[in-house]
Design a protein around this motif. Structure first.
Motif, PDB file in Angstrom:
ATOM      1  N   VAL A 111      23.053  16.295  -7.189  1.00 25.65           N
ATOM      2  CA  VAL A 111      22.177  16.273  -8.340  1.00 25.65           C
ATOM      3  C   VAL A 111      20.658  16.362  -7.846  1.00 25.65           C
ATOM      4  O   VAL A 111      20.123  17.150  -8.439  1.00 25.65           O
ATOM      5  N   ALA A 112      20.229  15.519  -6.911  1.00 24.13           N
ATOM      6  CA  ALA A 112      18.838  15.999  -6.494  1.00 24.13           C
ATOM      7  C   ALA A 112      18.564  17.252  -5.730  1.00 24.13           C
ATOM      8  O   ALA A 112      17.607  17.464  -6.048  1.00 24.13           O
ATOM      9  N   VAL A 113      19.539  17.559  -5.015  1.00 23.68           N
ATOM     10  CA  VAL A 113      19.477  18.881  -4.352  1.00 23.68           C
ATOM     11  C   VAL A 113      19.032  20.044  -5.528  1.00 23.68           C
ATOM     12  O   VAL A 113      18.397  21.135  -5.523  1.00 23.68           O
ATOM     13  N   ALA A 114      19.975  20.057  -6.488  1.00 26.07           N
ATOM     14  CA  ALA A 114      19.906  21.161  -7.684  1.00 26.07           C
ATOM     15  C   ALA A 114      18.344  20.855  -8.356  1.00 26.07           C
ATOM     16  O   ALA A 114      17.693  21.789  -8.595  1.00 26.07           O
ATOM     17  N   ARG A 115      18.030  19.621  -8.617  1.00 24.12           N
ATOM     18  CA  ARG A 115      16.768  19.366  -8.980  1.00 24.12           C
ATOM     19  C   ARG A 115      15.445  20.106  -8.215  1.00 24.12           C
ATOM     20  O   ARG A 115      14.746  20.504  -8.554  1.00 24.12           O
ATOM     21  N   PHE A 116      15.759  19.736  -6.954  1.00 22.82           N
ATOM     22  CA  PHE A 116      14.592  20.123  -5.739  1.00 22.82           C
ATOM     23  C   PHE A 116      14.600  21.572  -5.921  1.00 22.82           C
ATOM     24  O   PHE A 116      13.673  22.364  -6.056  1.00 22.82           O
ATOM     25  N   GLN A 117      15.715  22.118  -5.796  1.00 28.13           N
ATOM     26  CA  GLN A 117      15.720  23.806  -6.033  1.00 28.13           C
ATOM     27  C   GLN A 117      15.062  24.497  -7.183  1.00 28.13           C
ATOM     28  O   GLN A 117      14.593  25.377  -7.118  1.00 28.13           O
ATOM     29  N   SER A 171       0.912  -1.193  -0.047  1.00 28.58           N
ATOM     30  CA  SER A 171       0.009   0.019  -0.183  1.00 28.58           C
ATOM     31  C   SER A 171       0.823   1.126  -0.050  1.00 28.58           C
ATOM     32  O   SER A 171       1.850   1.350   0.822  1.00 28.58           O
ATOM     33  N   TRP A 172       0.628   2.161  -1.083  1.00 32.58           N
ATOM     34  CA  TRP A 172       1.577   3.460  -0.967  1.00 32.58           C
ATOM     35  C   TRP A 172       0.702   4.649  -0.445  1.00 32.58           C
ATOM     36  O   TRP A 172      -0.453   4.768  -0.718  1.00 32.58           O
ATOM     37  N   VAL A 173       1.314   5.243   0.967  1.00 33.98           N
ATOM     38  CA  VAL A 173       0.521   6.413   1.455  1.00 33.98           C
ATOM     39  C   VAL A 173       1.434   7.643   0.953  1.00 33.98           C
ATOM     40  O   VAL A 173       2.625   7.857   1.282  1.00 33.98           O
ATOM     41  N   GLU A 174       0.690   8.312  -0.310  1.00 33.41           N
ATOM     42  CA  GLU A 174       1.544   9.533  -0.477  1.00 33.41           C
ATOM     43  C   GLU A 174       1.795  10.583   0.819  1.00 33.41           C
ATOM     44  O   GLU A 174       0.772  10.731   1.110  1.00 33.41           O
ATOM     45  N   THR A 175       2.878  10.821   0.894  1.00 36.77           N
ATOM     46  CA  THR A 175       3.124  11.642   1.907  1.00 36.77           C
ATOM     47  C   THR A 175       4.115  13.062   1.417  1.00 36.77           C
ATOM     48  O   THR A 175       5.250  12.882   1.156  1.00 36.77           O
ATOM     49  N   ASP A 176       3.195  14.103   1.216  1.00 36.85           N
ATOM     50  CA  ASP A 176       3.776  15.114   0.818  1.00 36.85           C
ATOM     51  C   ASP A 176       4.605  15.965   1.598  1.00 36.85           C
ATOM     52  O   ASP A 176       4.435  16.531   2.634  1.00 36.85           O
ATOM     53  N   ILE A 177       6.093  15.800   1.371  1.00 35.96           N
ATOM     54  CA  ILE A 177       7.087  16.556   2.147  1.00 35.96           C
ATOM     55  C   ILE A 177       6.915  17.932   1.858  1.00 35.96           C
ATOM     56  O   ILE A 177       7.501  18.770   3.005  1.00 35.96           O
ATOM     57  N   ALA A 189      18.481  14.190 -14.094  1.00 35.40           N
ATOM     58  CA  ALA A 189      19.564  15.372 -13.807  1.00 35.40           C
ATOM     59  C   ALA A 189      19.035  16.713 -14.477  1.00 35.40           C
ATOM     60  O   ALA A 189      19.466  17.850 -14.150  1.00 35.40           O
ATOM     61  N   HIS A 190      18.590  16.490 -15.652  1.00 33.30           N
ATOM     62  CA  HIS A 190      18.437  17.801 -16.509  1.00 33.30           C
ATOM     63  C   HIS A 190      17.333  18.656 -15.716  1.00 33.30           C
ATOM     64  O   HIS A 190      17.305  19.844 -15.971  1.00 33.30           O
ATOM     65  N   GLU A 191      16.394  18.317 -14.940  1.00 30.16           N
ATOM     66  CA  GLU A 191      15.411  18.996 -14.274  1.00 30.16           C
ATOM     67  C   GLU A 191      16.142  19.792 -13.198  1.00 30.16           C
ATOM     68  O   GLU A 191      15.868  20.700 -12.569  1.00 30.16           O
ATOM     69  N   GLY A 192      17.439  19.553 -12.876  1.00 35.05           N
ATOM     70  CA  GLY A 192      18.298  20.361 -11.704  1.00 35.05           C
ATOM     71  C   GLY A 192      19.345  21.152 -12.752  1.00 35.05           C
ATOM     72  O   GLY A 192      20.292  21.762 -11.946  1.00 35.05           O
ATOM     73  N   GLY A 193      19.304  21.051 -13.928  1.00 34.14           N
ATOM     74  CA  GLY A 193      20.010  22.104 -14.866  1.00 34.14           C
ATOM     75  C   GLY A 193      21.264  21.437 -15.557  1.00 34.14           C
ATOM     76  O   GLY A 193      22.163  22.024 -15.711  1.00 34.14           O
ATOM     77  N   LEU A 200      13.277  22.629  -9.448  1.00 30.61           N
ATOM     78  CA  LEU A 200      11.916  22.313 -10.187  1.00 30.61           C
ATOM     79  C   LEU A 200      10.925  22.599  -8.720  1.00 30.61           C
ATOM     80  O   LEU A 200       9.851  23.003  -9.181  1.00 30.61           O
ATOM     81  N   TYR A 201      11.171  22.583  -7.657  1.00 32.34           N
ATOM     82  CA  TYR A 201      10.208  22.643  -6.414  1.00 32.34           C
ATOM     83  C   TYR A 201      10.377  23.923  -5.633  1.00 32.34           C
ATOM     84  O   TYR A 201       9.227  24.389  -5.295  1.00 32.34           O
ATOM     85  N   LEU A 202      11.411  24.515  -5.589  1.00 28.74           N
ATOM     86  CA  LEU A 202      11.689  25.960  -5.171  1.00 28.74           C
ATOM     87  C   LEU A 202      11.783  27.044  -6.226  1.00 28.74           C
ATOM     88  O   LEU A 202      11.536  28.069  -5.755  1.00 28.74           O
TER      89      LEU A 202
END
Length: 194
Positions: free
Chosen positions: A106-112, A28-34, A167-171, A114-116
């Protein structure tokens, strides 16, 4: 039933989902919006004091966190954990490297980006420099072998493809990395990632 608490936007959560799907596990997947604090509620912190996703709850109620630990738990006894001691150690080497030298950049650049909503000029140059270095390290390794830890795909390949393919999503530009691009396609095929 196995329960996975995860944010579907997270590569760390996706790699757990991909492994469970590959192995045909019921869960069961419980979506957990961080982004809205879903992993910071009292109930979640009681289950995982680190407040991170993914977190799983096994059938017997025990919990387990950290994506690569979860992958290894489910991959135990499958072809995705090498039998050869050296290849298995190389798999662990890549898993540790992924969380220390790849994902934090790579993930932190994407987060910043795409999401920030940060622009390229707002992302710290050192973050981009280290992300490029991580991708170059992968390119060099994959110039010698098709897989990261031995002659066949392992948990290391699944763990590292999660953020590398985005990775492209982080530039980060993957066009000058032909070995990485071919490897991404191989991993996506083997693990059924779309």
């Amino acid at each position: 039933m196995l329960t996975v608490f995860g944010d579907i936007r997270s590569g760390n959560c996706l790699k757990v989902k991909w492994m469970l799907d590959l192995l045909g596990k019921d869960y069961s997947w419980v979506e957990t919006d961080i982004m809205s604090g879903g992993s910071r509620t009292a109930d979640f912190l009681a289950m995982n004091p680190a407040g991170q996703v993914p977190t799983i709850v096994l059938d017997d109620g025990r919990t387990l966190a950290q994506s690569n630990a979860i992958l290894l738990h489910f991959a135990e006894g499958t072809p995705y954990v090498p039998e050869d001691a050296y290849d298995r150690a190389r798999m662990f080497e890549w898993l540790f490297w992924e969380q220390y030298s790849h994902e934090p950049y790579v993930a932190v650049a994407r987060f910043q980006r795409l999401y920030l909503g940060k622009t390229a000029s707002e992302v710290e140059p050192r973050l981009m420099e280290r992300g490029r270095a991580a991708l170059d390290r992968l390119e060099a390794a994959l110039s010698e072998d098709e897989w990261l830890a031995g002659a066949s795909p392992s948990v290391a390949d699944l763990a590292l493809v999660a953020y590398t393919r985005l990775a492209h999503e982080g530039g980060f530009d993957l066009s000058p990395l032909p070995n990485v691009r071919r490897w991404i396609a191989r991993v996506e095929t083997v693990f059924g990632i779309s």
